[in-house]
Structures are given as structure tokens and as C-alpha cells.
Design a protein around this motif. Structure first.
Motif, PDB file in Angstrom:
ATOM      1  N   GLU A   2       0.838  -1.196   0.000  1.00  9.57           N
ATOM      2  CA  GLU A   2       0.000   0.000   0.000  1.00  9.57           C
ATOM      3  C   GLU A   2       0.879   1.254   0.000  1.00  9.57           C
ATOM      4  O   GLU A   2       1.965   1.261   0.566  1.00  9.57           O
ATOM      5  CB  GLU A   2      -0.878  -0.007   1.255  1.00  9.57           C
ATOM      6  N   SER A   3       0.375   2.310  -0.654  1.00  7.66           N
ATOM      7  CA  SER A   3       1.103   3.568  -0.641  1.00  7.66           C
ATOM      8  C   SER A   3       0.126   4.720  -0.465  1.00  7.66           C
ATOM      9  O   SER A   3      -1.081   4.573  -0.621  1.00  7.66           O
ATOM     10  CB  SER A   3       1.937   3.747  -1.907  1.00  7.66           C
ATOM     11  N   LEU A   4       0.700   5.873  -0.121  1.00  7.46           N
ATOM     12  CA  LEU A   4      -0.082   7.060   0.199  1.00  7.46           C
ATOM     13  C   LEU A   4       0.673   8.267  -0.340  1.00  7.46           C
ATOM     14  O   LEU A   4       1.899   8.323  -0.245  1.00  7.46           O
ATOM     15  CB  LEU A   4      -0.209   7.129   1.724  1.00  7.46           C
ATOM     16  N   LYS A   5      -0.044   9.233  -0.882  1.00  9.60           N
ATOM     17  CA  LYS A   5       0.583  10.478  -1.354  1.00  9.60           C
ATOM     18  C   LYS A   5       0.388  11.570  -0.309  1.00  9.60           C
ATOM     19  O   LYS A   5      -0.684  11.714   0.263  1.00  9.60           O
ATOM     20  CB  LYS A   5      -0.058  10.932  -2.670  1.00  9.60           C
ATOM     21  N   ILE A   6       1.437  12.329  -0.079  1.00  8.92           N
ATOM     22  CA  ILE A   6       1.424  13.471   0.851  1.00  8.92           C
ATOM     23  C   ILE A   6       1.862  14.687   0.051  1.00  8.92           C
ATOM     24  O   ILE A   6       2.860  14.626  -0.671  1.00  8.92           O
ATOM     25  CB  ILE A   6       2.400  13.237   2.031  1.00  8.92           C
ATOM     26  N   ASN A   7       1.131  15.792   0.181  1.00  8.57           N
ATOM     27  CA  ASN A   7       1.433  16.962  -0.642  1.00  8.57           C
ATOM     28  C   ASN A   7       1.951  18.169   0.133  1.00  8.57           C
ATOM     29  O   ASN A   7       2.268  19.184  -0.470  1.00  8.57           O
ATOM     30  CB  ASN A   7       0.188  17.367  -1.440  1.00  8.57           C
ATOM     31  N   SER A   8       2.010  18.086   1.463  1.00  8.48           N
ATOM     32  CA  SER A   8       2.462  19.247   2.237  1.00  8.48           C
ATOM     33  C   SER A   8       2.953  18.811   3.611  1.00  8.48           C
ATOM     34  O   SER A   8       2.661  17.703   4.067  1.00  8.48           O
ATOM     35  CB  SER A   8       1.302  20.241   2.406  1.00  8.48           C
ATOM     36  N   ASP A   9       3.673  19.718   4.274  1.00  5.58           N
ATOM     37  CA  ASP A   9       4.087  19.458   5.653  1.00  5.58           C
ATOM     38  C   ASP A   9       2.860  19.268   6.549  1.00  5.58           C
ATOM     39  O   ASP A   9       2.867  18.436   7.460  1.00  5.58           O
ATOM     40  CB  ASP A   9       4.938  20.609   6.194  1.00  5.58           C
ATOM     41  N   ALA A  10       1.803  20.040   6.277  1.00  7.64           N
ATOM     42  CA  ALA A  10       0.574  19.924   7.080  1.00  7.64           C
ATOM     43  C   ALA A  10      -0.029  18.524   6.937  1.00  7.64           C
ATOM     44  O   ALA A  10      -0.482  17.933   7.928  1.00  7.64           O
ATOM     45  CB  ALA A  10      -0.434  20.991   6.659  1.00  7.64           C
ATOM     46  N   GLU A  11      -0.014  17.977   5.717  1.00 10.68           N
ATOM     47  CA  GLU A  11      -0.536  16.621   5.516  1.00 10.68           C
ATOM     48  C   GLU A  11       0.349  15.591   6.210  1.00 10.68           C
ATOM     49  O   GLU A  11      -0.146  14.595   6.733  1.00 10.68           O
ATOM     50  CB  GLU A  11      -0.647  16.296   4.022  1.00 10.68           C
ATOM     51  N   MET A  12       1.668  15.828   6.212  1.00 16.36           N
ATOM     52  CA  MET A  12       2.581  14.906   6.892  1.00 16.36           C
ATOM     53  C   MET A  12       2.293  14.927   8.397  1.00 16.36           C
ATOM     54  O   MET A  12       2.246  13.875   9.044  1.00 16.36           O
ATOM     55  CB  MET A  12       4.036  15.281   6.601  1.00 16.36           C
ATOM     56  N   GLN A  13       2.079  16.124   8.953  1.00 10.92           N
ATOM     57  CA  GLN A  13       1.755  16.207  10.378  1.00 10.92           C
ATOM     58  C   GLN A  13       0.398  15.583  10.662  1.00 10.92           C
ATOM     59  O   GLN A  13       0.212  14.948  11.696  1.00 10.92           O
ATOM     60  CB  GLN A  13       1.806  17.654  10.863  1.00 10.92           C
ATOM     61  N   GLN A  14      -0.566  15.727   9.745  1.00 12.04           N
ATOM     62  CA  GLN A  14      -1.878  15.109   9.927  1.00 12.04           C
ATOM     63  C   GLN A  14      -1.756  13.586   9.950  1.00 12.04           C
ATOM     64  O   GLN A  14      -2.414  12.914  10.743  1.00 12.04           O
ATOM     65  CB  GLN A  14      -2.853  15.551   8.824  1.00 12.04           C
ATOM     66  N   LEU A  15      -0.906  13.041   9.091  1.00  9.22           N
ATOM     67  CA  LEU A  15      -0.649  11.599   9.131  1.00  9.22           C
ATOM     68  C   LEU A  15      -0.095  11.223  10.499  1.00  9.22           C
ATOM     69  O   LEU A  15      -0.523  10.236  11.106  1.00  9.22           O
ATOM     70  CB  LEU A  15       0.316  11.188   8.014  1.00  9.22           C
ATOM     71  N   GLY A  16       0.849  12.020  11.000  1.00  6.17           N
ATOM     72  CA  GLY A  16       1.387  11.782  12.340  1.00  6.17           C
ATOM     73  C   GLY A  16       0.307  11.861  13.408  1.00  6.17           C
ATOM     74  O   GLY A  16       0.249  11.021  14.303  1.00  6.17           O
ATOM     75  N   ASN A  17      -0.568  12.878  13.307  1.00  8.12           N
ATOM     76  CA  ASN A  17      -1.681  13.003  14.261  1.00  8.12           C
ATOM     77  C   ASN A  17      -2.497  11.721  14.286  1.00  8.12           C
ATOM     78  O   ASN A  17      -2.844  11.207  15.364  1.00  8.12           O
ATOM     79  CB  ASN A  17      -2.620  14.157  13.876  1.00  8.12           C
ATOM     80  N   THR A  18      -2.820  11.208  13.116  1.00  7.04           N
ATOM     81  CA  THR A  18      -3.674  10.026  13.025  1.00  7.04           C
ATOM     82  C   THR A  18      -2.936   8.780  13.520  1.00  7.04           C
ATOM     83  O   THR A  18      -3.526   7.946  14.211  1.00  7.04           O
ATOM     84  CB  THR A  18      -4.176   9.846  11.576  1.00  7.04           C
ATOM     85  N   LEU A  19      -1.670   8.666  13.217  1.00  5.85           N
ATOM     86  CA  LEU A  19      -0.879   7.551  13.758  1.00  5.85           C
ATOM     87  C   LEU A  19      -0.884   7.603  15.284  1.00  5.85           C
ATOM     88  O   LEU A  19      -1.066   6.582  15.951  1.00  5.85           O
ATOM     89  CB  LEU A  19       0.559   7.608  13.239  1.00  5.85           C
ATOM     90  N   GLY A  20      -0.680   8.803  15.841  1.00  9.06           N
ATOM     91  CA  GLY A  20      -0.675   8.963  17.291  1.00  9.06           C
ATOM     92  C   GLY A  20      -2.013   8.644  17.924  1.00  9.06           C
ATOM     93  O   GLY A  20      -2.085   8.061  19.004  1.00  9.06           O
ATOM     94  N   LYS A  21      -3.077   8.999  17.248  1.00 13.32           N
ATOM     95  CA  LYS A  21      -4.432   8.776  17.773  1.00 13.32           C
ATOM     96  C   LYS A  21      -4.707   7.289  17.998  1.00 13.32           C
ATOM     97  O   LYS A  21      -5.374   6.906  18.955  1.00 13.32           O
ATOM     98  CB  LYS A  21      -5.455   9.360  16.802  1.00 13.32           C
TER      99      LYS A  21
END
Length: 158
Positions: A2-21
Motif C-alpha cells: 500500500e502507498s499514500l501520497k502526501i502533498n504538504s508538511d501539514a498533511e505529513m503532520q496530519q498523518l502523524g496526528n492520526t498515527l498517534g491517535k
């Protein structure tokens, strides 16, 4: 894979937020990618969700940064300087046994010393521009818990 596209630092942090959740004590997250790929940016998102107030910095020179004050401990490690695989400077088994989340950047240098179950994100730049924030992330979930963790994350990304 599986892969995922990230387009900004904000999206990268959002991925981190969701991983942390959806992270649980004893989870192991491995982050691979070139310098500047976004590994620490992602970890900042995790820390925010875990309610860690101290600034998250790259652990390149300290090898391990411990954040104990959040909802659960976060142990942020960088194995870049351990190209010879010498782990004598840290007690990795103690961190892995601790009821916190272990995030390891550059795990490829110590893979033989890590458990066989983990969630691994391989972050790749989509172009060579230094200021570009476009990334592709390949996800590898080893073990039932990590497959469930990633499934929760992927279903909750906005």
C-alpha cells in the motif's frame, strides 16, 4: 504494498496526528527516507496528538529523545549515526519493553536487533526540488497489531 501520497508538511503532520491517535503502548514505528524526507515532521504530528508540549527535534545527535509527559511516553530515535549497528550506547530492549510508542528513524542500520513486528513507513520524495513537500509513502505492516493499526489510520485520514 500500500502507498499514500502526501502533498504538504501539514498533511505529513496530519498523518502523524492520526498515527498517534491510534497508537498503543509497545507499538513500534519505523521511518525510512532520505534526509529531509519528513520523518521528524511526521513525529511532530504524533507528539501533538499525544499531548506532548515540548518541541520535537530530530534525535540525530542524541540518538534518543524521550518525551514522557504526554498521554503515553514517546521515544524518538535516530539510528543514522549507528551505521555499524553498534547499539551499546542505548538500551534498546528497555525502550521496546516500556509502555510507550517507539519511533525509529533510519532503522535499516539495526534491523537485526528489532522485533519482527512493526509498522514501517518508507517516505520518498516525488521530485528533486529541496523545497518540495510532495511525498509518496509505502506502508509495510508486519504482524496483526500493526495491520490493525494501519487499517485504523488509513480509514481515518482526512
Amino acid at each position: 504494498m500500500e502507498s499514500l501520497k502526501i502533498n504538504s508538511d501539514a498533511e505529513m503532520q496530519q498523518l502523524g496526528n492520526t498515527l498517534g491517535k491510534f497508537a498503543q503502548a509497545h507499538d513500534l514505528l519505523l521511518l525510512t527516507g532520505d534526509l529531509g524526507a519528513g520523518k521528524t515532521t511526521l513525529t511532530k504530528g504524533i507528539a501533538k496528538t499525544l499531548e506532548i508540549r515540548r518541541p520535537v527535534k530530530s534525535p540525530t545527535f542524541t540518538i534518543v529523545r524521550e518525551y514522557q509527559e504526554g498521554l503515553m511516553p514517546l521515544f524518538h530515535m535516530d539510528m543514522y549515526r549507528l551505521e555499524d549497528g553498534d547499539l551499546s550506547s542505548i538500551d534498546l530492549p528497555a525502550y521496546l519493553a516500556s509502555p510507550g510508542l517507539v519511533v525509529i528513524e533510519w532503522p535499516e542500520f539495526i534491523m537485526n536487533d528489532l522485533p519482527t513486528e512493526y509498522l514501517k513507513l518508507k517516505i520518498k520524495r516525488l521530485d528533486n526540488s529541496w523545497d518540495s513537500t510532495e511525498r509518496e509513502i509505502e506502508i509495510e505492516a508486519q504482524g496483526q497489531r500493526n495491520q490493525e493499526w494501519w487499517q485504523e489510520v488509513s480509514q481515518n485520514l482526512k
